[in-house]
Scaffold this motif. Structure first.
Motif, PDB file in Angstrom:
ATOM      1  N   ALA A 184       6.739   5.021  -7.192  1.00 41.20           N
ATOM      2  CA  ALA A 184       6.580   5.733  -5.920  1.00 41.20           C
ATOM      3  C   ALA A 184       7.936   5.901  -5.231  1.00 41.20           C
ATOM      4  O   ALA A 184       8.252   6.979  -4.715  1.00 41.20           O
ATOM      5  CB  ALA A 184       5.599   4.995  -5.015  1.00 41.20           C
ATOM      6  N   ILE A 197       5.032   0.528  -7.422  1.00 42.40           N
ATOM      7  CA  ILE A 197       5.893   0.688  -6.241  1.00 42.40           C
ATOM      8  C   ILE A 197       7.218   1.331  -6.639  1.00 42.40           C
ATOM      9  O   ILE A 197       7.713   2.236  -5.970  1.00 42.40           O
ATOM     10  CB  ILE A 197       6.122  -0.675  -5.552  1.00 42.40           C
ATOM     11  CG1 ILE A 197       4.837  -1.154  -4.870  1.00 42.40           C
ATOM     12  CG2 ILE A 197       7.260  -0.598  -4.555  1.00 42.40           C
ATOM     13  CD1 ILE A 197       4.916  -2.571  -4.335  1.00 42.40           C
ATOM     14  N   LYS A 206       7.942   3.382   2.316  1.00 42.91           N
ATOM     15  CA  LYS A 206       8.423   4.162   3.445  1.00 42.91           C
ATOM     16  C   LYS A 206       9.948   4.252   3.401  1.00 42.91           C
ATOM     17  O   LYS A 206      10.605   3.265   3.077  1.00 42.91           O
ATOM     18  CB  LYS A 206       7.971   3.522   4.753  1.00 42.91           C
ATOM     19  CG  LYS A 206       6.456   3.552   4.933  1.00 42.91           C
ATOM     20  CD  LYS A 206       6.007   2.736   6.103  1.00 42.91           C
ATOM     21  CE  LYS A 206       5.739   1.300   5.832  1.00 42.91           C
ATOM     22  NZ  LYS A 206       4.870   0.898   4.783  1.00 42.91           N
ATOM     23  N   TRP A 227       0.809  -1.228   0.000  1.00 41.11           N
ATOM     24  CA  TRP A 227       0.000   0.000   0.000  1.00 41.11           C
ATOM     25  C   TRP A 227       0.833   1.266   0.000  1.00 41.11           C
ATOM     26  O   TRP A 227       0.374   2.315  -0.432  1.00 41.11           O
ATOM     27  CB  TRP A 227      -0.931   0.028   1.216  1.00 41.11           C
ATOM     28  CG  TRP A 227      -1.781  -1.179   1.295  1.00 41.11           C
ATOM     29  CD1 TRP A 227      -1.645  -2.225   2.174  1.00 41.11           C
ATOM     30  CD2 TRP A 227      -2.870  -1.519   0.439  1.00 41.11           C
ATOM     31  NE1 TRP A 227      -2.591  -3.172   1.925  1.00 41.11           N
ATOM     32  CE2 TRP A 227      -3.361  -2.762   0.858  1.00 41.11           C
ATOM     33  CE3 TRP A 227      -3.470  -0.904  -0.635  1.00 41.11           C
ATOM     34  CZ2 TRP A 227      -4.424  -3.388   0.240  1.00 41.11           C
ATOM     35  CZ3 TRP A 227      -4.545  -1.533  -1.250  1.00 41.11           C
ATOM     36  CH2 TRP A 227      -5.004  -2.756  -0.812  1.00 41.11           C
ATOM     37  N   SER A 228       2.080   1.186   0.543  1.00 43.07           N
ATOM     38  CA  SER A 228       2.895   2.394   0.623  1.00 43.07           C
ATOM     39  C   SER A 228       4.381   2.046   0.582  1.00 43.07           C
ATOM     40  O   SER A 228       4.778   0.913   0.807  1.00 43.07           O
ATOM     41  CB  SER A 228       2.584   3.169   1.908  1.00 43.07           C
ATOM     42  OG  SER A 228       3.011   2.439   3.042  1.00 43.07           O
ATOM     43  N   GLU A 231       6.618   8.627   3.991  1.00 43.86           N
ATOM     44  CA  GLU A 231       5.753   7.556   3.491  1.00 43.86           C
ATOM     45  C   GLU A 231       4.930   8.095   2.329  1.00 43.86           C
ATOM     46  O   GLU A 231       4.394   9.192   2.386  1.00 43.86           O
ATOM     47  CB  GLU A 231       4.823   7.059   4.585  1.00 43.86           C
ATOM     48  CG  GLU A 231       3.915   5.935   4.129  1.00 43.86           C
ATOM     49  CD  GLU A 231       3.033   5.392   5.235  1.00 43.86           C
ATOM     50  OE1 GLU A 231       2.512   4.281   5.063  1.00 43.86           O
ATOM     51  OE2 GLU A 231       2.865   6.062   6.266  1.00 43.86           O
ATOM     52  N   ARG A 232       4.853   7.304   1.271  1.00 48.06           N
ATOM     53  CA  ARG A 232       4.039   7.657   0.099  1.00 48.06           C
ATOM     54  C   ARG A 232       3.161   6.475  -0.255  1.00 48.06           C
ATOM     55  O   ARG A 232       3.620   5.330  -0.268  1.00 48.06           O
ATOM     56  CB  ARG A 232       4.905   7.985  -1.117  1.00 48.06           C
ATOM     57  CG  ARG A 232       5.716   9.225  -1.001  1.00 48.06           C
ATOM     58  CD  ARG A 232       4.848  10.481  -1.031  1.00 48.06           C
ATOM     59  NE  ARG A 232       5.655  11.671  -0.988  1.00 48.06           N
ATOM     60  CZ  ARG A 232       6.046  12.298   0.113  1.00 48.06           C
ATOM     61  NH1 ARG A 232       5.706  11.826   1.279  1.00 48.06           N
ATOM     62  NH2 ARG A 232       6.776  13.387   0.034  1.00 48.06           N
ATOM     63  N   LEU A 233       1.906   6.746  -0.558  1.00 51.01           N
ATOM     64  CA  LEU A 233       1.007   5.690  -0.984  1.00 51.01           C
ATOM     65  C   LEU A 233       1.369   5.235  -2.394  1.00 51.01           C
ATOM     66  O   LEU A 233       1.771   6.047  -3.226  1.00 51.01           O
ATOM     67  CB  LEU A 233      -0.438   6.185  -0.967  1.00 51.01           C
ATOM     68  CG  LEU A 233      -1.011   6.484   0.410  1.00 51.01           C
ATOM     69  CD1 LEU A 233      -2.431   7.023   0.267  1.00 51.01           C
ATOM     70  CD2 LEU A 233      -0.987   5.268   1.303  1.00 51.01           C
ATOM     71  N   VAL A 234       1.239   3.954  -2.636  1.00 51.01           N
ATOM     72  CA  VAL A 234       1.438   3.408  -3.979  1.00 51.01           C
ATOM     73  C   VAL A 234       0.229   3.832  -4.812  1.00 51.01           C
ATOM     74  O   VAL A 234      -0.909   3.685  -4.375  1.00 51.01           O
ATOM     75  CB  VAL A 234       1.559   1.868  -3.935  1.00 51.01           C
ATOM     76  CG1 VAL A 234       1.602   1.281  -5.323  1.00 51.01           C
ATOM     77  CG2 VAL A 234       2.792   1.472  -3.138  1.00 51.01           C
TER      78      VAL A 234
END
Length: 77
Positions: free
Chosen positions: A54, A51, A16, A13-14, A34-37
């Motif tokens: 991101a 991913i 980090k 989901w993210s 942290e960044r969301l996918v």
């Protein structure tokens, strides 16, 4: 500028990153990002591609291209 290093956690989901500055007597944690996918597009991009995008965007945003990065993976991966 002081040297930095970063550790990466790739999740479903993210993405980090923990960014730290190593020192002689210890390490200083500078930030955690942290960044969301991104969600799948209509073209059905695989999650691995999203991913990777991101992670690349966070590395560019935090200017970490010339720093040392670490990532851990499970033995079966």
């Amino acid at each position: 500028m002081a040297s930095r290093m970063f550790a990466v956690d790739l999740g479903a989901w993210s993405v980090k990153l923990a960014i730290a500055s190593p020192g002689l007597r210890g390490t200083t944690l500078l930030s955690v990002v942290e960044r969301l996918v991104p969600p799948a597009s209509s073209e059905g991009e695989p999650v691995e591609t999203r991913i990777k995008a991101a992670l690349a965007s966070v590395i560019d945003e935090m200017k970490l291209r010339d720093e040392t990065g670490y990532i851990g993976v499970y033995g079966d991966q």
